[in-house]
Motif scaffolding. Structure first.
Motif, PDB file in Angstrom:
ATOM      1  N   PHE A   1      21.530  16.518   4.934  1.00 38.57           N
ATOM      2  CA  PHE A   1      21.777  15.142   4.489  1.00 38.57           C
ATOM      3  C   PHE A   1      20.509  14.527   3.895  1.00 38.57           C
ATOM      4  O   PHE A   1      20.570  13.784   2.908  1.00 38.57           O
ATOM      5  N   VAL A   2      19.377  14.838   4.505  1.00 44.09           N
ATOM      6  CA  VAL A   2      18.111  14.334   3.966  1.00 44.09           C
ATOM      7  C   VAL A   2      17.875  14.920   2.571  1.00 44.09           C
ATOM      8  O   VAL A   2      17.485  14.204   1.630  1.00 44.09           O
ATOM      9  N   ALA A   3      18.139  16.212   2.417  1.00 45.27           N
ATOM     10  CA  ALA A   3      17.956  16.850   1.123  1.00 45.27           C
ATOM     11  C   ALA A   3      18.899  16.266   0.076  1.00 45.27           C
ATOM     12  O   ALA A   3      18.515  16.046  -1.075  1.00 45.27           O
ATOM     13  N   PHE A   4      20.141  15.992   0.485  1.00 49.87           N
ATOM     14  CA  PHE A   4      21.092  15.387  -0.455  1.00 49.87           C
ATOM     15  C   PHE A   4      20.643  13.988  -0.865  1.00 49.87           C
ATOM     16  O   PHE A   4      20.713  13.606  -2.047  1.00 49.87           O
ATOM     17  N   ALA A   5      20.161  13.209   0.104  1.00 50.42           N
ATOM     18  CA  ALA A   5      19.715  11.849  -0.200  1.00 50.42           C
ATOM     19  C   ALA A   5      18.550  11.850  -1.193  1.00 50.42           C
ATOM     20  O   ALA A   5      18.434  10.956  -2.034  1.00 50.42           O
ATOM     21  N   LEU A   6      17.692  12.859  -1.094  1.00 47.73           N
ATOM     22  CA  LEU A   6      16.530  12.917  -1.971  1.00 47.73           C
ATOM     23  C   LEU A   6      16.847  13.480  -3.355  1.00 47.73           C
ATOM     24  O   LEU A   6      16.212  13.100  -4.347  1.00 47.73           O
TER      25      LEU A   6
ATOM     26  N   PRO B   1      15.687  20.982  -1.611  1.00 46.26           N
ATOM     27  CA  PRO B   1      16.911  21.714  -1.290  1.00 46.26           C
ATOM     28  C   PRO B   1      16.688  23.205  -1.074  1.00 46.26           C
ATOM     29  O   PRO B   1      17.340  23.815  -0.219  1.00 46.26           O
ATOM     30  N   VAL B   2      15.769  23.789  -1.826  1.00 47.30           N
ATOM     31  CA  VAL B   2      15.492  25.222  -1.661  1.00 47.30           C
ATOM     32  C   VAL B   2      14.915  25.486  -0.280  1.00 47.30           C
ATOM     33  O   VAL B   2      15.351  26.409   0.432  1.00 47.30           O
ATOM     34  N   VAL B   3      13.922  24.682   0.127  1.00 47.09           N
ATOM     35  CA  VAL B   3      13.314  24.854   1.449  1.00 47.09           C
ATOM     36  C   VAL B   3      14.346  24.641   2.558  1.00 47.09           C
ATOM     37  O   VAL B   3      14.435  25.431   3.506  1.00 47.09           O
ATOM     38  N   VAL B   4      15.146  23.585   2.415  1.00 47.41           N
ATOM     39  CA  VAL B   4      16.153  23.285   3.431  1.00 47.41           C
ATOM     40  C   VAL B   4      17.161  24.430   3.552  1.00 47.41           C
ATOM     41  O   VAL B   4      17.532  24.848   4.664  1.00 47.41           O
ATOM     42  N   LEU B   5      17.615  24.953   2.434  1.00 49.45           N
ATOM     43  CA  LEU B   5      18.609  26.024   2.458  1.00 49.45           C
ATOM     44  C   LEU B   5      18.034  27.303   3.053  1.00 49.45           C
ATOM     45  O   LEU B   5      18.723  27.994   3.820  1.00 49.45           O
TER      46      LEU B   5
END
Length: 309
Positions: free
Chosen positions: A25-30, A116-120
């Protein structure tokens, strides 16, 4: 399947998905990535599903009542079926809707492109640990069956559900990583939409498989071929029974089996002899198949001519 093994896998998946959902969710918000949003909702749905499985397991342990004389063991099947519905609607259909929206209004990822890459990647690592736990717990109970046979034939729904959810989560993360990565490389938001659509199709497919398998359990499945053979051997192992007329079995829950059998007894036996023989048959069946907890044995007289032959 032990309830403890299933619970361990569920808790591992729940902890992993809650942490992953927050970071997604944090990645999506950013970034505004639709793949990240689809994966965020996927993780929320998975977390809710694991909560449902825990609730179902707890409620299934309630004692039998006059209204429900066979107990609540099959309540675990009901909650597993609800899991399939949640995965289909909240996970799959939402991802397909988001993909449709993003396809008609594609947007590149312009800010926080590394997030997003790091999060995934981190999510793939965490999900792999959860999937490994489910595999280890499943191997302890699946025996010589293949993974497909285990998922199709398991009477306890929790581990097959967690296995399919974790497998879907890992594949979905890879699809999201491809969609996000190609969007970053090409600057074309259509890749993000395509990744989101692929995640939606994957979740819908898994939900359909879970629904079909759980529906069979809800309708009522008999014992496995191995248990049926063991029960039949136990029934005719002693001198009390001349043969089996017919037998039916039904799972009242994952670890509770009902056995109803009509056995042939000799015509010259007294009622007391028949009663003692039935007690002996029940004891042998329970020793051979411990989950056979509800047993009904009906005697049928063998005609004198048949007994003599």
């Amino acid at each position: 399947m032990s309830a403890g093994g299933g619970t361990k896998a569920i808790v591992a998946a729940l902890v992993a998905n809650l942490g992953i959902a927050v970071t997604k969710f944090v990645a999506f918000a950013l970034t505004g990535s639709s793949s990240m949003l689809a994966e965020s909702i996927h993780s929320v749905a998975d977390s809710g599903n694991q909560g449902l499985l825990l609730v179902g397991g707890r409620r299934a342990r309630r004692a039998a009542t006059p209204r429900h004389p066979f107990g609540y063991g099959r309540e675990r099947y009901i909650y597993a079926f609800i899991v399939a519905i949640v995965l289909f609607s909240v996970g799959g259909l939402f991802a397909l809707y988001e993909a449709y929206h993003k396809w008609h209004d594609p947007e590149p990822i312009d800010s926080w492109q590394w997030v997003p890459v790091v999060v995934l990647v981190v999510a793939i690592v965490l999900e792999s640990f959860s999937f490994r736990t489910a595999i280890v717990e499943s191997r302890a109970v699946k025996g010589r069956a293949t993974w497909t046979q285990f998922i199709r034939r398991a009477k306890a729904p929790e581990l097959p559900v967690v296995l399919l959810e974790d497998l879907g989560a890992l594949v979905g993360l890879v699809l999201a990583l491809v969609g996000v990565g190609m969007t970053l490389i090409t600057g074309d938001g259509l890749w993000d939409a395509a990744g989101t659509a692929a995640i939606g199709v994957l979740l819908v497919a898994i939900a359909v498989i879970l629904a079909l398998e759980t529906k069979s359990l809800l309708l009522g499945e008999g014992a496995t071929d191995e248990d049926v053979a063991a029960i039949e051997r136990a029934i005719v192992a002693g001198p009390e029974v001349a043969g089996i007329v017919h037998m039916k079995t039904l799972h009242l829950g994952p670890e509770e089996l009902l056995v109803a059998v009509k056995v042939a007894v000799r015509h010259d036996e007294s009622a007391a002899d028949v009663a003692r023989g039935i007690d002996a048959v029940e004891a042998r069946v329970r020793a051979a198949v411990p989950i056979a907890r509800v047993i009904y044995v009906e005697p049928a007289l063998v005609p004198a001519a048949a007994a003599a032959g």
